[in-house]
Design an enzyme around this catalytic site. Structure first.
Site, short mmCIF file in Angstrom:
data_model
loop_
_atom_site.label_atom_id
_atom_site.label_comp_id
_atom_site.label_asym_id
_atom_site.label_seq_id
_atom_site.Cartn_x
_atom_site.Cartn_y
_atom_site.Cartn_z
N PRO A 27 0.86 -2.31 -15.99
CG PRO A 27 0.42 -2.84 -13.78
CD PRO A 27 1.49 -2.93 -14.82
CB THR A 29 -3.56 5.20 -14.33
OG1 THR A 29 -3.07 4.50 -13.19
CG2 THR A 29 -4.86 5.89 -13.97
CD GLN A 104 -0.98 -2.04 -10.28
OE1 GLN A 104 -1.44 -0.94 -10.58
NE2 GLN A 104 0.29 -2.35 -10.47
CG HIS A 185 0.41 0.20 -7.48
ND1 HIS A 185 1.65 0.51 -6.95
CD2 HIS A 185 0.33 0.92 -8.64
CE1 HIS A 185 2.27 1.36 -7.72
NE2 HIS A 185 1.49 1.63 -8.76
N GLY A 186 1.95 -1.90 -4.52
CA GLY A 186 2.61 -1.56 -3.26
C GLY A 186 3.82 -0.68 -3.46
CE1 TYR A 190 -0.64 6.41 -6.23
CE2 TYR A 190 0.58 4.62 -7.25
CZ TYR A 190 -0.02 5.85 -7.34
OH TYR A 190 -0.04 6.52 -8.54
#
Length: 381
Positions: A27, A29, A104, A185-186, A190
């Protein structure tokens, strides 16, 4: 080694997900979906990587339907019919090239407003305890720290329930669109990670306190998603030790603590742990060269995925300062660890930007491209 012998090109099946090789697009952004809607350029961006032979694409972070999920209006959404129609076109294009794709799902939590100054002043970001966490080594500037470290409100039980519902609705929407699994997304500070880390979770109720209670919120999100989508689709869970606001932070200081963090997530329904570090071959704990992905697999028995600096000698932070990163051939080390079953998948980010046909390049044994910062930014933005 020839591709017929390389563990990079062994197939893998996780629940209903059948992968033609072990190469994953990590992933990254992009902020390239105005109004949260992925357009034709997003379709083409992902299609090209699937056409290049990459087995699995994990999308950029996708916002769940919550007011403070993301602070950038160009981050794609997993809600609203227009956005979902855009994702259907992405999924269809990737499938047509023989690839598989998983979104995600994302709630930035404590980092809301940190990376984008243009946010709604009427929205008050939520954090587990209303605190930002201890400052440490960060690659961002003073503006980033000052915006994100401002006091905010602690989440109420009602807030927690609403966010769980928003994650669940987003996962159900992704399944309807035709995605091949769900990713959460852990990591990186975040929202889900902010409950795991003692620096941001100072709660004294059932959602905080000791390590066992700090796992309850992310485990509740996973369990709710599993109950909603059923047993067919796999769930990926990204976790990290470091945070955006503190590269020296740790959610687990020993393998036993890592087991205590990850086991409830596995029991709730996680199939693949995505261990986010800056170098895939970095030892996670003293006394062993086992990586974070390796320990995740060892202590849970679940599949795991490594990520970080494949073929690139420097970290992302260092490449920002230097402008470009020289390539080193660490693929043999990657193949050794995959061949030893230390982890099951390898996620590769920046090289997928430099070379959309990266999987084919690796299969053919061709020279890896040099990472160039300007090219990287042009693709992402």
């Amino acid at each position: 080694m020839p591709d017929t012998e390389s563990p990079l090109f062994r197939p893998l099946t996780v629940r209903s997900l059948e992968l033609r090789n072990r190469i994953v697009m990590s992933p990254m952004t992009r902020s390239h979906s105005p109004g949260g809607v992925p357009g034709p350029d997003v379709v083409e961006y992902y299609r090209r990587r699937a056409a290049g032979g990459t087995a699995l694409i994990l999308t950029e972070g996708v916002a769940i339907d919550h007011p403070t999920a993301v602070d950038n209006p160009r981050v794609p959404h997993m809600h609203g019919e227009e956005a979902l129609d855009g994702w259907r076109r992405v999924v269809d294009a990737v499938h047509a090239e023989g690839g598989r794709i998983v979104p995600q799902l994302w709630h930035v939590g404590p980092l809301w407003g940190a990376m984008t100054a243009d946010v709604d002043p009427d929205l008050v970001p939520m954090r587990p305890s209303g605190v930002w966490g201890e400052l440490g080594v960060t690659s961002y500037g003073e503006d980033y720290i000052s915006r994100a470290s401002a006091p905010t409100r602690a989440m109420t039980v009602e807030d927690i329930e609403q966010v769980v519902a928003a994650y669940t609705d987003a996962a159900a929407a992704a399944a309807r669109v035709g995605f091949d699994g769900i990713a959460l997304h852990g990591g990186h500070g975040y929202l889900l990670d902010a409950f795991l880390w003692e620096g941001t979770n100072l709660r004294d109720d059932e959602w905080g306190g000791d390590l066992e209670r700090r796992t309850r919120f992310p485990a509740a999100v996973v369990a709710a998603i599993r109950a909603r989508i059923g047993d067919d689709l796999p769930i990926f869970y990204r976790f990290s030790q470091h945070k955006q606001q503190n590269y020296e932070a740790r959610i687990a200081h020993t393998p036993d603590e890592l087991k205590a963090v990850l086991t409830p997530l596995k029991e709730a329904g996680v199939d693949v742990f995505d261990a986010s570090i800056r170098r895939f071959d970095m030892p996670a704990f003293g006394g062993s060269d086992l990586t974070l992905a390796g320990w995740a697999k060892k202590v849970t028995g679940a599949h795991s995925m490594a990520v970080g600096s494949v073929g690139i000698a420097t970290t992302l932070r260092e490449s920002r300062l230097q402008g470009s990163a020289p390539v080193r051939n660490n693929v043999p080390e990657l193949e050794r660890r995959l061949g030893d079953d230390e982890f099951d998948l390898i996620a590769i980010g920046r090289l997928h930007l430099a070379d959309p046909s990266l999987a084919t390049t690796l299969r053919n044994g061709a020279e890896l491209p040099e990472f160039d910062r300007a090219v990287h930014e042009a693709v992402l933005i």
